[in-house]
Design an enzyme around this catalytic site. Structure first.
Site, short mmCIF file in Angstrom:
data_model
loop_
_atom_site.label_atom_id
_atom_site.label_comp_id
_atom_site.label_asym_id
_atom_site.label_seq_id
_atom_site.Cartn_x
_atom_site.Cartn_y
_atom_site.Cartn_z
N CYS A 129 -14.97 29.76 1.01
CA CYS A 129 -15.30 30.52 -0.86
C CYS A 129 -15.69 30.88 -0.62
O CYS A 129 -15.84 32.31 -1.69
CB CYS A 129 -14.63 29.13 -1.65
SG CYS A 129 -13.97 27.60 -1.02
N ARG A 150 -16.80 20.92 9.73
CA ARG A 150 -17.25 19.78 9.42
C ARG A 150 -17.50 18.95 10.14
O ARG A 150 -16.84 18.65 11.48
CB ARG A 150 -16.20 18.76 8.85
CG ARG A 150 -15.27 19.58 8.10
CD ARG A 150 -15.61 19.77 6.79
NE ARG A 150 -15.14 20.66 6.18
CZ ARG A 150 -14.01 21.69 5.30
NH1 ARG A 150 -12.84 20.38 5.60
NH2 ARG A 150 -13.85 22.53 4.88
N GLN A 165 -8.01 27.40 8.86
CA GLN A 165 -7.76 27.26 7.21
C GLN A 165 -6.92 28.90 7.30
O GLN A 165 -7.43 29.44 7.39
CB GLN A 165 -8.61 27.67 5.49
CG GLN A 165 -9.82 25.57 6.05
CD GLN A 165 -10.34 25.67 5.32
OE1 GLN A 165 -10.96 26.75 4.51
NE2 GLN A 165 -10.48 24.08 4.72
N ASP A 171 -7.16 30.50 4.92
CA ASP A 171 -7.28 29.98 3.26
C ASP A 171 -7.14 31.35 1.93
O ASP A 171 -6.90 32.28 3.30
CB ASP A 171 -8.51 30.04 3.64
CG ASP A 171 -9.03 29.44 2.26
OD1 ASP A 171 -8.74 28.84 1.25
OD2 ASP A 171 -10.68 28.71 2.53
N HIS A 183 -8.01 33.34 -1.75
CA HIS A 183 -9.09 33.00 -3.03
C HIS A 183 -8.91 34.16 -3.88
O HIS A 183 -8.42 34.87 -3.53
CB HIS A 183 -10.51 32.72 -2.76
CG HIS A 183 -10.62 32.00 -1.94
ND1 HIS A 183 -11.14 31.98 -0.63
CD2 HIS A 183 -10.98 30.50 -2.03
CE1 HIS A 183 -11.58 30.71 -0.21
NE2 HIS A 183 -11.58 29.78 -0.80
N LYS A 213 -5.83 19.75 -9.06
CA LYS A 213 -5.83 20.36 -7.93
C LYS A 213 -4.17 20.19 -7.27
O LYS A 213 -3.81 19.43 -7.85
CB LYS A 213 -6.26 20.80 -6.56
CG LYS A 213 -5.97 18.82 -5.73
CD LYS A 213 -6.90 18.92 -4.60
CE LYS A 213 -7.17 17.27 -4.20
NZ LYS A 213 -7.40 16.85 -3.08
N HIS A 251 -7.76 28.48 -5.13
CA HIS A 251 -8.21 28.48 -3.54
C HIS A 251 -6.75 27.62 -3.14
O HIS A 251 -6.05 27.02 -3.71
CB HIS A 251 -9.41 26.97 -3.46
CG HIS A 251 -10.39 27.02 -4.31
ND1 HIS A 251 -11.34 27.25 -3.08
CD2 HIS A 251 -10.95 27.02 -5.50
CE1 HIS A 251 -12.69 27.49 -4.21
NE2 HIS A 251 -12.13 27.00 -5.21
#
Ligand SMILES: [Zn+2]
Ligand SMILES: [Zn+2]
Length: 729
Positions: free
Chosen positions: A401, A430, A448, A450, A452, A535, A581
């Site tokens: 992000c 992580r 991910q 991912d 945005h 979320k 997200h």
């Protein structure tokens, strides 16, 4: 009198000493017998706990929980942990209790004890538990002042609890306990009314663990169990486990050559083998095409970012414990960082240590002039922080992000640019505990899918609706038709959230509206939201009835604030965009791991790493086999040819074991007529067909992303508990 509001809205008056149980009794004795616990606002409490009036005088919102409520199952499981610990203490000497929380489908308790538990002990422990259950003694709560709580634990020879009270719980003035017969445990609760409520349980396994996860601390034994209100639910759960074992992605992943994890590379780091990479690539291509169609734009960002970037985003130091430590360019960086943390935590802070720190830091090239001038903790910290800001520190990125926020910020944006949808298959890292790692499902490096979305406040609803649609389309394309959405909202009483009250309300209302209109099966979970926004998570049920949390869509009113993101509105003024997200798969690792288990390794035609195996009857048709392979390859199929001298039956058997959807068996007759004796992995022989017909048929199967059979039989779905919660202090 207490005013109590029941879920249907009615308000009833009860005496000041009312408990959920007495309220239930007033409604009916059958309900009273069925009550397991109760919910007041967001809190779950004992059925026997006296209800406390609200400070503002409004009626107490009370929900009575029975065996049918998912919250009750979690209460049952933690109570089972107490019962199991009690049994263990009866059977073995010198047992020190550590922690005993619930987990999904069960619970565990960590013990420090000389006897080494093995599977042979399970039956004996279960028998002792059954004896405890038969006596059905109540769980009784009591509270003590902190010092008295420590003394009690000392008297009970519970050294770990004493240590926890003195360190981790130093800020608590009062601590709660639960008594069950001779067994007393430091515990926040809540618990079932009495042990007799436990109808079905089983000890599952034992593993090593450490006190508070500290590997240099005492070695503990973690005993896992499962518990249910009904024997039939336990059986459904055990059936599911049995079937899951056959589908274990760690076993199939190795057998089918999909992925590899080796300590030589590092635990939790997935190596995608060619066949697994093929599946992942197909999924990525599929999603990339869909996103391009829906107005997303691809971007790329590096695997590192300055620590300051994540300080701005709030991911550091907030989530520091789950991240890899920073990379320090300066030799003294790690030391300065460690000392700054000591100062902050006020741990081991003393003049002697400080001198040692300064000496060591100076050896490593730290310029201590500013620090030495500083007086008091705050200004010392300020000096250290300033030094850190002047010496580069990087994080391997825990999140994409912040990078995407910077892409938004890289040029002036106008309302005409919005919504701006940026996507990236972004790899993040992580620091998961070794014990938490699980094949592809829980890894330390994950990619991910991912994206945005930056949009105006007015566009939120529409964008959220689009992301929900995309997620549904993607899940259904891989045959996951059975899912529901969990809408995670904030706990209005907690102060862990950032962002304004107004923004939270706006966001939560928009999400709820879209979900209501979508006709999706959804539930709300108060207090489960991330610290930066509400979320929606997709909970997918696989073909054997297990639930997986996959795709997520998350609103964020906070990061745009932190990164000071702006666009120029139609009014020519500056405005703050909203950020969304979203990741329909979640991560490629977890998603593919889940798909391996869902399909038991037998991927549908459109995802199969190998779609067709050509099996010539003998060497005489090898030329035709090679010609066919070329044709299929040119038509875009993933095809191999088995040119071994083996019998065709052996070739077919191997292709079956490799879970290849189709086998093309060819002999002289097929070569002559330019045809194929086609075999389907599931239904066997399909007869001899012209090559063109086979090509058309298989192309259609790929294009329509047809899903073949995924399970041999229907599986009962055991009841779902709420997310495991900590009943511990
Ligand atoms: Zn407890
Ligand atoms: Zn994000």
């Amino acid at each position: 009198m207490l005013d109590i509001q029941l879920p249907d809205g009615t308000v009833v008056s009860h005496p000041d000493d009312a408990t959920p149980l007495s309220v239930a009794n007033a409604i009916g004795s059958r309900l009273a017998k069925a009550v397991v616990a109760a919910q007041v606002g967001a809190a779950i409490i004992d059925a026997s706990r006296p209800l406390k009036p609200f400070a503002n005088g409004s009626p107490i919102p009370l929900r009575l929980l029975t065996e049918r409520d998912p919250e009750a199952l979690d209460v049952l499981r933690h109570s089972s942990a107490h019962i199991m610990a009690r049994a263990v203490m009866r059977l073995y000497p010198d047992v020190s209790l550590a922690f005993g929380p619930t987990i999904s489908n069960g619970f565990y308790y960590d013990f420090l004890m000389p006897h080494k538990l093995t599977e042979e002990d399970f039956a004996k422990i279960e028998q002792e538990m059954a004896a405890i259950v038969a006596k059905a003694e109540p769980f009784e709560q009591f509270s003590l002042a902190r010092q008295d709580a420590a003394s009690l634990c000392k008297d009970m020879k519970q050294g770990l609890k004493v240590e926890h009270i003195e360190t981790g719980l130093a800020s608590h003035s009062e601590l709660g306990f639960y008594r069950q017969g001779e067994f007393v445990d430091l515990c926040r609760g809540p618990h079932i009314p009495d042990a007799g409520r436990l109808k079905a349980f089983k000890i599952m396994s034992v593993a090593g663990s450490h006190w508070k996860g500290n590997t240099s601390g005492p070695q503990l034994q973690r005993l896992y169990g499962t518990a249910w209100f009904d024997k039939k639910d336990l059986q459904a759960h055990l059936d599911q486990l049995e079937e899951a074992k056959k589908r274990d992605h760690r076993v199939l992943g190795k057998k089918l050559g999909l992925y590899h994890i080796t300590p030589d590379v590092g635990q939790g780091f997935c190596l995608w083998m060619p066949k697994g990479a093929r599946v992942r690539g197909l999924l990525e291509d599929f999603l990339r095409r869909e996103m391009l169609k829906r107005g997303y734009e691809p971007v790329y960002s590096p695997h590192l970012g300055r620590v300051e970037l994540y300080e701005t985003s709030g991911h550091f130091p907030y989530y520091r414990d789950s991240q890899f430590p920073p990379l320090f360019v300066h030799d003294a960086g790690a030391l300065v960082d460690a000392w700054a943390r000591r100062l902050m935590e006020d741990e081991d802070f003393g003049p002697k240590q400080e001198t040692m720190f300064l000496q060591a830091a100076e050896v490593l090239g730290f310029d201590s002039a500013n620090y030495s001038k500083a007086e008091g903790k705050e200004s010392k910290l300020a000096a250290l922080n300033e030094w850190q800001r002047n010496h580069e520190r990087f994080l391997v990125k825990p999140m994409n992000c912040p990078h995407h926020a910077q892409i938004f910020k890289a040029q002036p944006r106008s309302y005409r640019d919005l919504p701006l949808r940026l996507f990236e298959f972004g790899t993040v890292y992580r620091y998961e505990q070794t014990g938490e790692l699980n094949g592809m499902l829980r890894v330390r490096g994950l990619t991910q899918d991912d994206a945005h979305i930056f949009c105006t406040a007015d566009q939120v609803e529409e964008e959220f609706r689009n992301t929900i649609e995309l997620t549904r389309f993607v899940l259904e394309s891989v045959g996951l038709q059975d899912y529901r959405v969990q809408l995670s909202l904030r706990d209005p009483k907690s102060d862990k959230y950032v962002g304004s009250e107004e923004n939270w309300q706006k966001a939560e209302a928009a999400l709820r509206k879209v979900l209501e209109e979508s006709g999706l099966n959804f539930s709300t979970a108060e207090g489960e939201a991330a610290f930066y926004g509400p979320k929606a998570d997709f909970m997918v049920r696989d073909c054997i009835g297990r639930h997986w949390q996959l795709g997520t869509v998350q609103l964020d009113y906070n990061l745009p604030e932190r990164f000071d993101l702006e666009y120029t509105g139609a009014d020519n003024k500056s405005h703050r965009p909203v950020m969304i997200h979203r990741a329909p798969f979640g991560s490629m690792e977890r998603f593919v791991g889940m798909l391996i288990e869902h399909f038991a390794g037998a991927f549908p035609m459109w995802l199969a790493p190998e779609q067709i195996r050509i099996c010539p009857l003998s060497e005489k048709t090898n030329d035709y086999a090679v010609e066919l392979e070329k044709r299929f390859t040119e038509a875009g199929f993933r095809v191999t040819t088995d040119l071994r001298g083996a019998k065709v039956q052996a070739k077919i058997r191997d292709a079956q074991l490799d879970l290849i959807p189709y086998m093309a068996v060819i002999g002289p007759k097929e070569a002559e007529t330019h045809s194929i004796a086609l075999r389907d992995r599931i239904s066997g022989e399909l007869g001899t067909k012209p090559v063109d017909e086979v090509l058309a048929m298989l192309s259609e199967e790929v294009a329509s992303r047809r899903i073949r059979k995924v399970a041999e039989r229907k599986f009962a779905e055991p009841p779902q508990a709420t997310e495991p919660s900590s009943h511990e202090y």
